[in-house]
Design a protein around this motif. Structure first.
Motif, PDB file in Angstrom:
ATOM      1  N   GLU A  36       0.833  -1.205   0.000  1.00  0.00           N
ATOM      2  CA  GLU A  36       0.000   0.000   0.000  1.00  0.00           C
ATOM      3  C   GLU A  36       0.866   1.252   0.000  1.00  0.00           C
ATOM      4  N   ILE A  37       1.941   1.210   0.811  1.00  0.00           N
ATOM      5  CA  ILE A  37       2.856   2.358   0.853  1.00  0.00           C
ATOM      6  C   ILE A  37       3.517   2.574  -0.501  1.00  0.00           C
ATOM      7  N   GLU A  38       3.985   1.453  -1.098  1.00  0.00           N
ATOM      8  CA  GLU A  38       4.603   1.566  -2.424  1.00  0.00           C
ATOM      9  C   GLU A  38       3.602   2.074  -3.453  1.00  0.00           C
ATOM     10  N   ASN A  39       2.355   1.583  -3.342  1.00  0.00           N
ATOM     11  CA  ASN A  39       1.323   2.030  -4.272  1.00  0.00           C
ATOM     12  C   ASN A  39       1.036   3.515  -4.098  1.00  0.00           C
ATOM     13  N   ARG A  40       0.969   3.950  -2.828  1.00  0.00           N
ATOM     14  CA  ARG A  40       0.737   5.374  -2.578  1.00  0.00           C
ATOM     15  C   ARG A  40       1.898   6.221  -3.090  1.00  0.00           C
ATOM     16  N   ILE A  41       3.129   5.730  -2.868  1.00  0.00           N
ATOM     17  CA  ILE A  41       4.300   6.459  -3.366  1.00  0.00           C
ATOM     18  C   ILE A  41       4.260   6.556  -4.882  1.00  0.00           C
ATOM     19  N   ARG A  42       3.880   5.416  -5.527  1.00  0.00           N
ATOM     20  CA  ARG A  42       3.786   5.417  -6.989  1.00  0.00           C
ATOM     21  C   ARG A  42       2.702   6.376  -7.478  1.00  0.00           C
ATOM     22  N   ILE A  43       1.554   6.353  -6.777  1.00  0.00           N
ATOM     23  CA  ILE A  43       0.461   7.244  -7.171  1.00  0.00           C
ATOM     24  C   ILE A  43       0.880   8.709  -7.008  1.00  0.00           C
ATOM     25  N   GLU A  44       1.567   9.004  -5.889  1.00  0.00           N
ATOM     26  CA  GLU A  44       2.021  10.382  -5.668  1.00  0.00           C
ATOM     27  C   GLU A  44       3.025  10.803  -6.734  1.00  0.00           C
ATOM     28  N   ALA A  45       3.924   9.860  -7.097  1.00  0.00           N
ATOM     29  CA  ALA A  45       4.904  10.167  -8.149  1.00  0.00           C
ATOM     30  C   ALA A  45       4.206  10.413  -9.484  1.00  0.00           C
ATOM     31  N   GLU A  46       3.222   9.544  -9.794  1.00  0.00           N
ATOM     32  CA  GLU A  46       2.467   9.737 -11.034  1.00  0.00           C
ATOM     33  C   GLU A  46       1.691  11.048 -11.004  1.00  0.00           C
ATOM     34  N   LYS A  47       1.149  11.381  -9.822  1.00  0.00           N
ATOM     35  CA  LYS A  47       0.417  12.640  -9.683  1.00  0.00           C
ATOM     36  C   LYS A  47       1.337  13.828  -9.939  1.00  0.00           C
ATOM     37  N   GLU A  48       2.545  13.769  -9.368  1.00  0.00           N
ATOM     38  CA  GLU A  48       3.500  14.856  -9.588  1.00  0.00           C
ATOM     39  C   GLU A  48       3.887  14.951 -11.060  1.00  0.00           C
ATOM     40  N   GLN A  49       4.063  13.779 -11.705  1.00  0.00           N
ATOM     41  CA  GLN A  49       4.397  13.797 -13.126  1.00  0.00           C
ATOM     42  C   GLN A  49       3.260  14.385 -13.955  1.00  0.00           C
ATOM     43  N   LEU A  50       2.026  13.983 -13.611  1.00  0.00           N
ATOM     44  CA  LEU A  50       0.876  14.519 -14.342  1.00  0.00           C
ATOM     45  C   LEU A  50       0.736  16.021 -14.123  1.00  0.00           C
ATOM     46  N   GLN A  51       0.970  16.467 -12.884  1.00  0.00           N
ATOM     47  CA  GLN A  51       0.916  17.901 -12.616  1.00  0.00           C
ATOM     48  C   GLN A  51       2.002  18.649 -13.388  1.00  0.00           C
ATOM     49  N   ALA A  52       3.188  18.039 -13.419  1.00  0.00           N
ATOM     50  CA  ALA A  52       4.277  18.670 -14.178  1.00  0.00           C
ATOM     51  C   ALA A  52       3.945  18.733 -15.666  1.00  0.00           C
ATOM     52  N   ARG A  53       3.341  17.649 -16.178  1.00  0.00           N
ATOM     53  CA  ARG A  53       2.975  17.644 -17.594  1.00  0.00           C
ATOM     54  C   ARG A  53       1.859  18.643 -17.876  1.00  0.00           C
ATOM     55  N   LEU A  54       0.906  18.734 -16.922  1.00  0.00           N
ATOM     56  CA  LEU A  54      -0.171  19.710 -17.099  1.00  0.00           C
ATOM     57  C   LEU A  54       0.390  21.123 -17.115  1.00  0.00           C
ATOM     58  N   GLN A  55       1.291  21.410 -16.184  1.00  0.00           N
ATOM     59  CA  GLN A  55       1.911  22.730 -16.155  1.00  0.00           C
ATOM     60  C   GLN A  55       2.695  22.991 -17.437  1.00  0.00           C
ATOM     61  N   HIS A  56       3.401  21.943 -17.894  1.00  0.00           N
ATOM     62  CA  HIS A  56       4.152  22.106 -19.137  1.00  0.00           C
ATOM     63  C   HIS A  56       3.201  22.312 -20.312  1.00  0.00           C
ATOM     64  N   SER A  57       2.102  21.562 -20.320  1.00  0.00           N
ATOM     65  CA  SER A  57       1.120  21.717 -21.394  1.00  0.00           C
ATOM     66  C   SER A  57       0.526  23.121 -21.390  1.00  0.00           C
ATOM     67  N   GLN A  58       0.206  23.628 -20.186  1.00  0.00           N
ATOM     68  CA  GLN A  58      -0.326  24.982 -20.087  1.00  0.00           C
ATOM     69  C   GLN A  58       0.709  26.009 -20.536  1.00  0.00           C
ATOM     70  N   LYS A  59       1.968  25.745 -20.171  1.00  0.00           N
ATOM     71  CA  LYS A  59       3.027  26.655 -20.599  1.00  0.00           C
ATOM     72  C   LYS A  59       3.181  26.634 -22.112  1.00  0.00           C
ATOM     73  N   MET A  60       3.096  25.407 -22.692  1.00  0.00           N
ATOM     74  CA  MET A  60       3.214  25.299 -24.143  1.00  0.00           C
ATOM     75  C   MET A  60       2.029  25.974 -24.838  1.00  0.00           C
ATOM     76  N   GLU A  61       0.848  25.873 -24.224  1.00  0.00           N
ATOM     77  CA  GLU A  61      -0.315  26.537 -24.807  1.00  0.00           C
ATOM     78  C   GLU A  61      -0.131  28.049 -24.787  1.00  0.00           C
ATOM     79  N   ALA A  62       0.420  28.546 -23.658  1.00  0.00           N
ATOM     80  CA  ALA A  62       0.685  29.987 -23.571  1.00  0.00           C
ATOM     81  C   ALA A  62       1.731  30.408 -24.597  1.00  0.00           C
TER      82      ALA A  62
END
Length: 589
Positions: A200-226
């Motif tokens: 469960e801890i590993e899964n949560r860590i993985r989910i948090e890492a994926e969340k951070e990656q998705l947030q980074a990609r979203l920010q990058h996507s928004q930056k690219m749109e700008a």
């Protein structure tokens, strides 16, 4: 004589009495042993300590060559000797074993064991006695105490006492076995829960890492749109400037008779063409334009990139090109090929930034194992190379080994995407500390070199009045100059509402409208809708934004043509001819 007989008789009675005393002493010792063993059971904990202590006391008091405990444990059978050594036995069936112990018949073919197992012993009466005492609770036999080679006879009283003590030992061992089993089950459950918790801890860590990656990609996507929005504005404004530079230079170039001056003007036009291509790259980067593929030759693009690179990379890096001028064309566009070459060369330059080296760009033809004709573009460097452990990830988006602020991780991802979009393949060969070679293979196609010939002016004279609408006065006046040179009369408007008002007043005056798309108050498309809803005449829209209108909008508003800014005289003339030909209006000779 009688006295001697009496003495012998008394001596015999004395010996018998002594034997009876000795027997009673032995029995008392055995009974005391039993009492001691029962007392010891109150303080001992654990199966092995109880069994070993019991065997040691029996062996030391009763005597025997072998005393062993046999008991079922963890779905198997164990033999425990007087020294506490355990050995696993292989038995056929638990019930058969229990029956054998209950009857004291522990020999025969009904079970199997190793050579040192329970079933090598047997009960009976012989010089050396052998006894088997079952371990049981509530009638369920789970083991036995076996004594082999006893030197002392066990009478019925002692045997009964031993059976009593075995009942207590059975209870004690059964309780310990049960407690051990429960402890093992608890440990097993705890281990399982711990594993589940770790998962469960590993899964949560993985989910948090994926969340951070998705947030980074979203920010990058928004930056690219700008960036894309900004690029559109830059393209419009910059193309307006280029339109004036290219247009007026082209007009002067056409009318200039001095050879040296024409050469200088040609250089200005060539530099302006590079600037126009740069705008196209910005738009392609921002994904605002769809690039159309056509047969192109890679060699000229490589030469153009090399000129740009030479001015931007350190002098410690030597640049070498090995180009086959007879190489076939590929199906693509110069902007994408330019991006591929520029990104690969830039990465190569970064790999050699500290110690310098050689950058080699090659172009040649090859045939693959399927017999296909290919064009190979190779970029080789003598830099630091790529480590084998990161090789599988080099084309992943956002993956970079550069320091923060020195790379986005998109360069090779863009290259990979472009190569595959052109039906090509990319290969990488690298040796750490020696260098890297990127090889891109593209399918070869036949190119019609006549398409690369610069367009020439159409030798006709036009008539009629053209309305030019552009909020940039310089661009409007430039278009007017070009149209007048074709033979038209021109009315120039810098505001689209004023142009619409003039058209509605005298719609029959105009043969053609040339309007900019991006204007305040009213766009070129909106102006066209107002006009074509009441009258039909050809309209050409011009814009520095190549995707300003799509085919559906053009058809709805009856747009006759589109010309991207900046444009030359011959390009505008070609667009005008196409629009008037579509409308059925022929030029006047």
């Amino acid at each position: 004589m009688q006295g001697c007989e009496r003495c012998a008789h008394l001596l015999a009675e004395l010996m018998q009495q002594k034997l009876r005393i000795s027997k009673l002493a032995q029995e008392n010792a055995q009974l005391q042993l039993i009492a001691d063993i029962l007392q010891d059971l109150t303080r001992l904990r654990g199966v092995v300590p109880i069994a070993v202590h019991t065997m040691q006391r029996l062996a030391s008091t009763i005597g025997g060559t072998e005393v062993s405990f046999y008991y079922r444990h963890n779905e198997g059978w164990l033999r425990l000797d007087v020294n506490g050594r355990e050995k696993t036995l292989a038995f056929v069936d638990d019930q058969v074993v229990a029956d054998a112990i209950a009857t004291g018949d522990v020999s025969g073919p009904h079970c199997t064991s190793d050579s040192d197992g329970l079933f090598t012993m047997h009960t009976g009466r012989s010089t050396f006695e052998k006894w088997v005492f079952p371990l049981s609770v509530d009638g369920v036999i789970f083991g036995a105490l076996c004594m082999d080679g006893l030197l002392v006879h066990l009478n019925d009283t002692i045997v009964e006492q031993l059976r009593i003590i075995m009942s207590y030992i059975s209870l004690a061992m059964n309780n310990e076995l049960l407690a051990e089993s429960q402890l093992n089950q608890a440990n097993s459950r705890l281990t399982q829960k711990n594993q589940e918790l770790e998962d469960e801890i590993e899964n949560r860590i993985r989910i948090e890492a994926e969340k951070e990656q998705l947030q980074a990609r979203l920010q990058h996507s928004q930056k690219m749109e700008a960036i894309g929005t900004l690029a559109g504005g830059i393209a419009h404004d910059f193309n307006n400037l280029l339109s004036a530079i290219i247009g007026y230079t082209d007009l002067v170039h056409e009318s200039c008779t001095d050879v040296q001056s024409r050469h200088h003007l040609s250089q200005v036009l060539r530099a302006s063409e590079r600037a126009r291509e740069l705008v196209n790259q910005i738009l392609a980067f921002s994904r605002k334009t769809d690039m159309e593929n056509a047969p192109i030759r890679i060699g000229p693009v490589i030469r153009e990139v090399m000129k740009l690179l030479r001015a931007s990379i350190p002098a410690t890096i030597e640049i070498e090109t090995r180009l086959d001028d007879n190489c076939s064309a590929i199906l693509g566009n110069t902007t994408h090929v330019h991006q591929v070459i520029m990104n690969l060369c830039t990465n190569a330059a970064h790999a050699m930034a500290e110690r310098g080296g050689r950058l080699v760009v090659s172009l040649g033809a090859r045939v693959d194992e399927r017999g296909r004709s290919l064009v190979r573009l190779s970029v080789a460097d003598s830099g630091t190379g790529i480590a084998p452990d990161i090789m599988p990830r080099i084309f992943d988006p956002y993956f970079t080994t550069k320091e923060v602020g020195k790379g986005t991780g998109m360069g090779l991802a863009v290259v990979h995407g472009i190569v595959h979009s052109l039906d090509g393949e990319i290969q990488v060969e690298s040796t750490p500390e020696k260098g890297t070679v990127f090889s891109c293979d593209f399918p070869a196609v036949e190119a019609d070199d006549r398409d690369s010939v610069a367009p020439t002016s159409i030798a006709v004279t036009w008539s009629g009045v053209v309305m030019v609408v552009d909020d940039e006065t310089v661009i409007g006046n430039l278009a007017a100059e070009m149209l007048k040179k074709m033979g038209f009369e021109v009315d120039v408007f810098s505001r689209s509402p004023k142009a619409l008002e003039a058209f509605m007043a005298t719609p029959e005056r105009y043969s053609l409208i040339l309007t900019d798309q991006t204007m305040p108050e009213m766009t070129g498309l909106q102006l066209s809708q107002h006009i074509t809803s009441r009258h039909w005449l050809p309209i050409i829209i011009s814009s520095g934004y190549s995707n300003a209108i799509d085919s559906e909008q053009a058809e709805t508003c009856r747009i006759a043509g589109f010309i991207p800014k900046p444009y030359k005289f011959c390009e505008l003339e070609k667009a005008v001819a196409a629009a008037l030909e579509t409308d059925g209006r022929l030029p006047v000779m």
